[in-house]
Write a protein that holds these residues in place. Structure first.
Motif, PDB file in Angstrom:
ATOM      1  N   ARG E  12       0.813  -1.206   0.000  1.00  0.00           N
ATOM      2  CA  ARG E  12       0.000   0.000   0.000  1.00  0.00           C
ATOM      3  C   ARG E  12       0.857   1.272   0.000  1.00  0.00           C
ATOM      4  O   ARG E  12       0.547   2.245  -0.681  1.00  0.00           O
ATOM      5  CB  ARG E  12      -0.880  -0.013   1.262  1.00  0.00           C
ATOM      6  N   THR E  13       1.949   1.248   0.761  1.00  0.00           N
ATOM      7  CA  THR E  13       2.719   2.490   0.961  1.00  0.00           C
ATOM      8  C   THR E  13       4.159   2.398   0.475  1.00  0.00           C
ATOM      9  O   THR E  13       4.878   3.398   0.513  1.00  0.00           O
ATOM     10  CB  THR E  13       2.754   2.873   2.459  1.00  0.00           C
ATOM     11  N   GLY E  14       4.603   1.221   0.071  1.00  0.00           N
ATOM     12  CA  GLY E  14       5.975   1.101  -0.411  1.00  0.00           C
ATOM     13  C   GLY E  14       6.994   0.856   0.678  1.00  0.00           C
ATOM     14  O   GLY E  14       8.166   0.628   0.398  1.00  0.00           O
ATOM     15  N   LEU E 222       4.743   0.712  -7.749  1.00  0.00           N
ATOM     16  CA  LEU E 222       5.360   1.526  -6.718  1.00  0.00           C
ATOM     17  C   LEU E 222       6.438   0.811  -5.925  1.00  0.00           C
ATOM     18  O   LEU E 222       6.993   1.350  -4.981  1.00  0.00           O
ATOM     19  CB  LEU E 222       4.295   2.060  -5.772  1.00  0.00           C
TER      20      LEU E 222
END
Lengths: 229, 229, 229, 229, 229, 229, 229, 229
Positions: E12-14, E222
């Protein structure tokens, strides 16, 4: 190697590099000492408490537990240079002594005048003649730091205020003494960080060097007479 | 009378008394001016903004709106004395100029070197030769105050840091620049109160006087050469 | 009605209720004045600046612009009671005068000794005999507040410190002077809020009342001799 | 010698010098004790915790671990003098007891009224008659310090507020109680530093002395009746 | 169960979730480790001091005492990714190393350039070519934090400032370095919490991912090349 | 001349110099504008409120009153570059717009997504797809700054937090939002000074440049595609 | 006796008195326990760490080391009452558990929902149905405290925010979480002191009592159903 | 459009959205008003001072200058709901009235009991019967905020403390009253931001809703009886 000695600092700024030990591991300090020994450099260590000193196992250090300072290398000859250190109370002596040791590292013999807090003003005024003979005065005080203003109103020498963390309640940590020094109604007080005896000594050396530089025949010569190199 | 001029201050401390105008009414400042005129004394006024100046109706003042300073009495001859004033940005000029005006009041002609903030380091390093010729340097900076450390690491003269209230957010009011000056990793930086250009000038005069006092033949003579009496 | 006069307060605590005007609208203050007039009560108003005073349109007030105080009702006879008010600088006079006006409201005639800041120590020590005759001393100072410690170390009377918001930079708002008073190395200094001249007067009255109560024949009598009723 | 006893302080200020031990080494305190013994002087030591006390090896001290106070020299006769000490909670007792011990050092027998915090208001109001008989009241409270305002609104005696460091979160360190005391809506509360029981006792002694001085026939006599010399 | 692993976070956020150990008991950390082992997940632990590490009795951790970090699970292959870590002094190395270890956990091999504080500016400028080759620079400094501004004025890469708690007096706790970073006169400095080496590494990874995302053919992707999953 | 344009800054750091107008007089800003016009340089001015703008009498400025920014020189072509600006509330728009204008000055067209504060979480989550398409996100929020953590936990792009001074009571001045951003439980949030929209734009440009630099064939090329020179 | 039990408190305020142990000596706590035993009173002790508990030698206490709470006296029957406790992370569990234990002391069985910090928003939203069934929610979070705003924007029950001291750097001590709770953009969040789980429980009980009081037939009956007396 | 009305908020949280006007331009507020009018929605505006109100030129607002609140839309019928508002002094009335107006917007008729500060304790205790009849009490006080603890120790209803910015010196801005409320020795006090009358009203409504929800036959119904929709 994790550090880089600034060997040129004294020539550049008039003040030798010192090693601030609080946040360094014994391994780190030992590595710095080894590098200095390898180069034959003298070195001043500050904020080295007794436990940290014991962990170094460095028998060749001249260690002073009251001020938490240590010197690597041979002592230098001391000479007076017109610097006086004034301490408000006996609790301020560790910081006053850090300043004195840092000055001695550079060959300056500075007297400490202790326990002259303003609650008993006569203790200060009775020594005014002595105080007025100094070219630079380092004033060390905690609590409310009233000494800075009173002293600076009485003498002509530059007053370098060293607020200390001595005190409790609103004084705790030295912020009140620091702010009092900065807000002094006596103009010309200059201030260093809380408990920073070494910084006050460095500033005093710079002022003496400036004085030396102002004498005819010594332009550009920024190293103070008695300072060891 | 609600005030008591400290006529002896310059002889005692090397720095003449100045009148800080912020919290004083026009009536109070006028009364002080009248007393000084009656005695034929020169007087320096600081923190006198344009509105307050206009309210005084004192045509005989030499008023400088940028620094908010005014001088009562005849000008004195100016001579260079080795004091440099370094200002990080144009926003710091009012404070730098307060220092310059206070030095000029005492006969010292000090140059201002402006806009040498560290974001463009070349602006500072390109003027290093000039900076290294000063005996005392007053450094004026707001925001993060990085100038103090960089400068003090490059020159040997004492650096008097004057943090300014220039900035916003966490810098607002000057506390960040003040703390940066006090916590500088470059030893020997000394600090005065936020925006206190006058105090920096007073400290510089004291340092010059200390230098003068160290010359043979001038023991006890604490008044600086060019200072008007 | 949005307020409730504490008519019994003086009997209960020795100090009459006063009206603090800063956060009140003209309508609110006018309503309080009307109620006091209706009861024939004297009333002291504090923190009433010139604009707020003009908005009241209350011609029967004895208004003092320097201290921002106003009195409703007839004056009382004044008598000295051993209270001295010492102000460090002319900028501290509004606060000193608030204390004097509050004491006068209770019939006490208190002298103000102004401009005795410690930067010129002789101004204070030259008046020591006068200062030592007071039974209670209110000391008013801003900036670094060194006056509190110096004074308390010289005299035996209780020293009520009133830190003022006079100053700039780290002194701004009065916190430095407040902390200096609280952290004083001279024991026995007691402190009130910043700029609280009225509170210092109230404390002085309570101390005088305590003194009166200690005299034989006056047990339980908590009203001070000259206080208006 | 690193210290200078202020032998004249009691005559000058009405309060004897005490030794604040927090920042002093055992060697320093021992030296002070030795000097006092050599002169036959009584001495009060404060902030001497159990570990520091043990390190002194001074069997001739009357040591009280709860308050961290010690007395050198013979006890003096105690007499009541109208001073009451009110403590908000049991956690405030160390500070209350420091005040009581300091008063006892000067011959004053002061009662401690404990656990009267305002969360149970009846505990305070049920003892109001007793509280109203004191000439001076020392109030000791931490946390939000509401006791100061409530008490000062109920009695006529001067209230000396001693905020304590009791509490957690926003109260930690005593700043909330300190500020509450200073900002009290009850006029006339006077305040000393956080945890400063000794300072409150010193202030109380000064107030009693002021009372004694106000009696006919005792002008200039600043020593309190029962105080040991 | 008292915790809930955020298994989806990296997608989700890397940035993968890490376990901050300061406020957790050994039992809590052990439970988290057990859950990760059961799922075969790699895990990074931060702020795990030597005592806490010893209490875990977890022999399968790769523990680094200087940074207080530990890794559960197999090492990943390291590859350079253009991230440089610059530390002002040797005292800042624990934080610099926390950043390096967090980057290594995600497969990034980052060099640490140490002891380049601005008091000796040549130490920094002599390595400028090397510094200018980085795509992202993490700068780690305590005390007055002047390094941040000087560095950001010299290079084009984003500078992630990590203020450290190294220092004393006004610098203590890192607030001065933090404020200096935020108030920097060099635009574009971004800042993370004091001593937050892990957060700086996470930010650097996100910047690298943003760079990767900008390359043709990888929209929406990502995850950074070398990062272990 | 009191200022020194840093003409080389954009080449050196990727971000052009801007003129911060808050503390500058109209005369100073006019002089800077004149110098830029003489060189044919474009210039961005920030913190220029309507009154200051009117005082300039500079008709050739493109002035935006909401953000207090002005541009000297011809507009550049705008192109999207993957930067999104998210504002918590309408009160945060001036700061968001300062960021947008600074990006536009460098040729970047950035969208503002407003009024997505977390009190109504659906406003944020309903736009998640849009938010996840950005390469860099500037988040602007005051009050408690919860937006920073929520947003950073949902998207992979670097989040540059700009705390604003929007709020009252404990939020006033922006310190709460600033601290919330720095203490975020979502790793990788980076922070700039309060209200510093320009700094956030500068950081975003540096991140885009870093991304560009990472593409094959562009080593050493630190200027962003669409940026005007 | 140095303490005064407030036996009437529960009847008067709906919440029984508890003993806060942090600043109390073992002797003081033992005395309070003995008095309670003598009266047959149940007693809740808070902030009793393991060392202090061991020093009590009180075998009849039900002690919980995680929360530092102890109960004297027989357990009461537990019943659910609509109170939910939400903890952001595992580090917040000691405070959450102090609240749960205080509720249990009054007969309320409250569930703890842990590890729902906003960095992984799905952890919170996935439990929304459960959260919406509570009548009162206690939210416990440290660091940036974003949980308070997010939660209060999602549910209708009153949210009692308990900021915790979990965190480091700017979060240390809990002030950031506290200020975030107070400055929340979600209206109706109410806040207690940092780490004050007991206070949150007391507030929840009062809210439940208010609810009970609002039912027909129970006017004036302020004791909650399941609360032990 | 720069804003996004949270139309669902009242259903979701029990409290309608209000418009905080301090940082919004007249254009922004007018746009919000127009949108609400277009939808036929009632709207509450807070922090709308007289100048800002005049700039709106919105004749259809019910504006109250004392509290700075305005209501758009038809009035709703008022009914008592057991909420009392207690204000320490007349200076606290603007905040108290903001709470009352916010409650009235939701149909709740709340009485204000003013001028019951603890300096005259009888003013509070004489109204205790009245106070004890409330289900929820909002307490509004500035300065030292002692009212919160005294009140919460006397009544059983939940006390929502609203600290105000009334005061000067250490009280200025409301931090002292805020901290006093949070550190209260009376358990169960809950606190909202300084001057946040609206937030206190929202919290009171949530508590009433919780009470309503606890009555048999109304599970899930979170809207309070008299609240307008």
């Amino acid at each position: 190697m994790d550090f880089e000695l600034d060997r040129d600092r004294e020539r550049r700024t008039g003040v030798p590099e010192a090693v601030f030990c609080t946040h360094k591991s014994a391994a780190q300090v030992n590595a710095i000492l080894a590098a200095a020994r390898a180069e034959g450099r003298r070195l001043l260590l500050t904020r080295l408490d007794a436990v940290a000193h014991a962990a170094l196992a460095a028998a060749d250090l001249d260690y002073d537990p009251l001020s938490g300072t240590a010197v690597l290398g041979p002592p230098v000859a001391l000479a007076p240079a017109g610097v006086g250190i004034v301490a408000a109370g006996t609790s301020d002596l560790p910081v006053a002594r850090e300043a004195a040791r840092a000055l001695a590292f550079s060959g300056i013999d500075a007297a400490i005048i202790a326990d002259v807090g303003v609650a008993g003003l006569w203790r200060l005024t009775s020594r005014l003649d002595e105080l007025r003979r100094f070219k630079v005065v380092i004033a060390v005080a905690g609590m409310e730091g009233a000494l800075f203003s009173v002293l600076a109103g009485l003498i002509a020498a530059p007053v370098i205020a060293v607020p200390t963390s001595v005190g409790y309640g609103v004084a705790q940590g030295g912020m009140t003494a620091l702010h009092a020094a900065l807000a002094s109604c006596a103009p010309g007080v200059v201030v260093v960080n809380i408990d920073n005896g070494f910084g006050a000594a460095a500033a005093a050396i710079k002022m003496l060097n400036a004085a030396a530089a102002s004498m005819p025949g010594t332009p550009g010569n920024l190293s103070f007479g008695g300072i060891a190199r």
